[in-house]
Design an enzyme around this catalytic site. Structure first.
Site, short mmCIF file in Angstrom:
data_model
loop_
_atom_site.label_atom_id
_atom_site.label_comp_id
_atom_site.label_asym_id
_atom_site.label_seq_id
_atom_site.Cartn_x
_atom_site.Cartn_y
_atom_site.Cartn_z
N ASP A 96 0.85 -1.19 0.00
CA ASP A 96 0.00 0.00 0.00
C ASP A 96 0.89 1.24 0.00
O ASP A 96 1.66 1.46 0.93
CB ASP A 96 -0.85 -0.04 1.29
CG ASP A 96 -2.18 0.63 1.14
OD1 ASP A 96 -2.23 1.65 0.45
OD2 ASP A 96 -3.16 0.15 1.75
N ASP A 137 -3.00 4.65 -2.45
CA ASP A 137 -3.99 5.26 -1.57
C ASP A 137 -4.47 6.61 -2.16
O ASP A 137 -3.65 7.44 -2.57
CB ASP A 137 -3.32 5.50 -0.21
CG ASP A 137 -4.28 5.90 0.88
OD1 ASP A 137 -5.18 5.12 1.18
OD2 ASP A 137 -4.12 7.01 1.43
N GLU A 167 -6.78 3.70 -5.56
CA GLU A 167 -7.98 3.98 -4.77
C GLU A 167 -8.47 5.35 -5.21
O GLU A 167 -7.78 6.34 -5.05
CB GLU A 167 -7.67 3.98 -3.27
CG GLU A 167 -8.94 4.08 -2.46
CD GLU A 167 -8.74 4.66 -1.06
OE1 GLU A 167 -9.59 4.41 -0.21
OE2 GLU A 167 -7.75 5.37 -0.83
N HIS A 191 -10.93 -2.37 4.74
CA HIS A 191 -10.68 -1.88 6.10
C HIS A 191 -11.36 -0.54 6.39
O HIS A 191 -11.25 -0.04 7.50
CB HIS A 191 -9.16 -1.73 6.29
CG HIS A 191 -8.60 -0.69 5.36
ND1 HIS A 191 -8.55 -0.88 3.99
CD2 HIS A 191 -8.14 0.56 5.59
CE1 HIS A 191 -8.07 0.21 3.44
NE2 HIS A 191 -7.80 1.10 4.36
N ASP A 192 -12.00 0.05 5.40
CA ASP A 192 -12.69 1.33 5.60
C ASP A 192 -14.20 1.17 5.63
O ASP A 192 -14.93 2.17 5.76
CB ASP A 192 -12.35 2.31 4.45
CG ASP A 192 -10.92 2.79 4.50
OD1 ASP A 192 -10.33 2.84 5.60
OD2 ASP A 192 -10.38 3.11 3.42
C1 NOJ Z 1 -7.77 5.65 2.36
C2 NOJ Z 1 -7.42 4.56 3.29
O1 NOJ Z 1 -7.99 3.37 2.84
C3 NOJ Z 1 -7.90 4.97 4.66
O2 NOJ Z 1 -7.84 3.94 5.59
C4 NOJ Z 1 -7.10 6.17 5.09
O3 NOJ Z 1 -7.60 6.68 6.30
C5 NOJ Z 1 -7.14 7.28 4.04
N1 NOJ Z 1 -7.01 6.79 2.71
C6 NOJ Z 1 -6.04 8.26 4.27
O4 NOJ Z 1 -4.80 7.69 3.96
#
Ligand code: NOJ
Length: 558
Positions: A95, A196, A249, A323-324
């Site tokens: 990542d 990210d 992402e 994870h989000d």
């Molecule tokens: C996306 C990530 O998946 C998340 O977990 C993170 O808080 C934010 N980007 C900031 O890096």
């Protein structure tokens, strides 16, 4: 085998397996569980960041891109992990958090000490004449997106937490530093990279206020320059090694931009994550609300992205969980009586679509959200900020808690549930985040019962065996059906019909004549269904995929 045949598994290292019993998962813990991962037959693992970090945002605040956080392991552990996974033909995806660094990163520290060179690594601007921050932008974690830069009259930009300072991508030196980070990890055998929030890197030189009613994100998201950055990054790093898989992402992106990001002719990325389908349970687009998901909207979004990306030769990353996100079973399935059936149905939807499926750890055993009772059980900065924001808005404690309970990212970050032993068999120490429902849901039990885990194994096999799954086209199907998300995959003289009942009730599906009279074979069913008929009564959360072949000839399997 190319990226279209592969399935990627996601591991949140802090929560996978704790080998040294300090309550935090670690790389050696992952090494111990390789046989389990190999059983699933996945091809690549995306690891959330395990680099040196103050952990304000669980590793997305990186202080050193080239070193492992000692709480999670050492570089030797990492090298051993890569080597052992390779023995099982599993590749590693890392990542890359390149939109921002931790304010503890030496670049930011040097900037604070007055280095002009490093000040130009970040987005630092003068205050407005009245001393207010340079713009009215808000942070994605709540509050203003600007923080005072030391004792100066200036501010630095942080789209996330104030400990995550946005990098200045307009500075070519910054970009080159980041490309070297990718090259460093490629030399260690890394074959995949997840970038990210990469589409928010294109900030203008002159930053302006959002107008009343306008969301600030549209002032810096998906700017055309991101395509230039990605092309350059591709050229200078991962593009040099054939077969490297990359996924961006993409926050609030469009189909049109995602085609440009992923069409191979553009030399940007292999695929993208978009999140539109995971906002169908947001009231008026607002995350911190609680409402039932809008099924027809979900269908429409999935269908638009499938058709649109196929038309432009783009490529989707397919996922429900990460994870989000809260666990998908809680959002779109049934965490109670139909947990197993709805887990299988949701998996069917994703794994047979056109794109690359991602499995988030625990999904393959049907993990659901933890049943926390009080706000202090949550760890995530976003959740705690949101709770206070909701209280300030006038909600009662229980109303605010109820929303956080449904929407918190911690819902998916709880430890992997290995057994029904204390702490879910994850550790002998109290874990950093509490597991709750592990007596009923755990790996040991899931392997014994076979229902969800084996179903995932089967779906993965289908992608590897049937070109229609990995390489086929996509057609919309039964778009007006109020309960069923259905679609057709196409390849040469074959069609694959996939039907998924999203509700806890029986529903009737009438198959149009054009699909009847062909030779048919049920490839997978979560209801023991053996035949495909003109009229089918799908049971609650039933999923079925049927391969139709026109004529004798034609490629069947890979
Ligand atoms: C996306 C990530 O998946 C998340 O977990 C993170 O808080 C934010 N980007 C900031 O890096």
């Amino acid at each position: 085998m190319d990226f279209r045949d592969k399935v990627i598994y996601q591991i949140y290292p802090k929560s996978f397996y704790d080998s040294d019993n300090d309550g935090i998962g670690d790389l050696r813990g992952i090494i111990e569980k390789i046989p389990y991962l190999a059983k699933l037959n996945i091809d690549m693992i995306w690891f959330n960041p395990f680099f040196v970090s103050p952990q304000k945002d669980n590793g997305y605040d990186i202080a050193d891109y080239r070193a492992i956080d000692p709480r999670l392991g050492t570089m030797e552990d990492f090298e051993e992990l890569v080597a052992k996974l390779k023995e099982h033909r599993i590749e590693v995806m890392l990542d890359m958090v390149f939109n921002h660094t931790s304010t503890k990163h030496e670049w930011f520290q040097k900037a604070m000490k007055g280095s002009k060179k490093y000040q130009d690594y970040y987005i630092i601007r003068d205050a407005k004449a009245n001393g207010d921050p340079p713009t009215n932008w808000t942070s994605k974690f709540g509050g203003p997106a600007w923080e005072k830069f030391g004792n100066t009259d200036q501010y630095y930009l942080h789209l996330y937490d104030k400990s995550q300072a946005d990098l200045n991508w307009r500075n070519p030196e910054v970009r080159s530093e980041l490309y070297q980070v990718i090259n460093f990890w490629m030399e260690k055998g890394v074959k995949g990279f997840r970038f990210d929030v990469i589409n928010v890197t294109g900030k203008d030189e002159r930053l302006v206020d959002a107008k009343p009613g306008e969301e600030s994100k549209f002032l810096y998201t998906d700017k055309p320059v991101v395509h230039d950055y990605l092309k350059e990054m591709n050229r200078e790093s991962f593009g040099k090694a054939a077969g490297t898989i990359t996924v961006g992402e993409m926050s609030s992106t469009t189909i049109q931009n995602s085609i440009r990001y992923t069409n191979p002719d553009h030399h940007e990325l292999t695929m993208v994550f978009n999140f539109h389908h995971l906002k169908v349970d947001y009231q008026n687009g607002e995350k911190w609300t609680k409402t039932k998901f809008d099924f027809m909207k979900l269908k429409q979004i999935l269908d638009d992205w499938q058709s649109g990306m196929a038309k432009g030769n783009g490529w989707n990353a397919l996922f429900w969980n990460n994870h989000d996100q809260p666990r998908a079973i809680n959002r779109f399935g049934d965490p109670g009586e139909y947990r197993v059936k709805s887990a299988q149905m949701l998996a069917t939807v994703i794994h047979l679509l056109r794109g690359t499926p991602y499995i988030y750890m625990g999904e393959e055993i049907g993990m659901i959200d933890p049943d926390y009772q009080v706000i202090r059980e949550y760890d995530d900065i976003e959740a705690t900020n949101a709770y206070h924001m909701l209280l300030e808005k006038g909600l009662s404690e229980s109303e605010a808690f109820d929303i956080v309970h449904t929407k918190a990212r911690d819902n998916s970050r709880t430890p992997m549930q290995w057994s029904d032993k204390e702490h879910a068999g994850f550790s002998e120490h109290r874990p950093w985040l509490k597991p709750t429902n592990y007596k009923e849901i755990n790996v040991e039990k899931a392997l014994k019962e076979g229902s969800i885990f084996n179903y995932y194994q089967k779906l993965i096999q289908l992608r590897k065996h049937y070109r229609i799954v990995s390489h086929g086209g996509y057609e919309s199907f039964l778009m007006d059906h109020p309960d069923v998300f259905a679609y057709v995959r196409t390849y040469k003289n074959q069609k694959l019909l996939v039907l998924n009942n999203f509700f806890k009730k029986n529903t009737i599906v009438a198959i149009p004549d054009r699909y009847l009279g062909l030779s048919s074979q049920v490839l997978i069913s979560n209801d023991d269904r053996k035949t495909f008929e003109k009229q089918m009564i799908l049971r609650p959360y039933e999923a079925i995929a049927c391969l139709l072949t026109d004529g004798e000839s034609g490629e069947q399997n890979v």
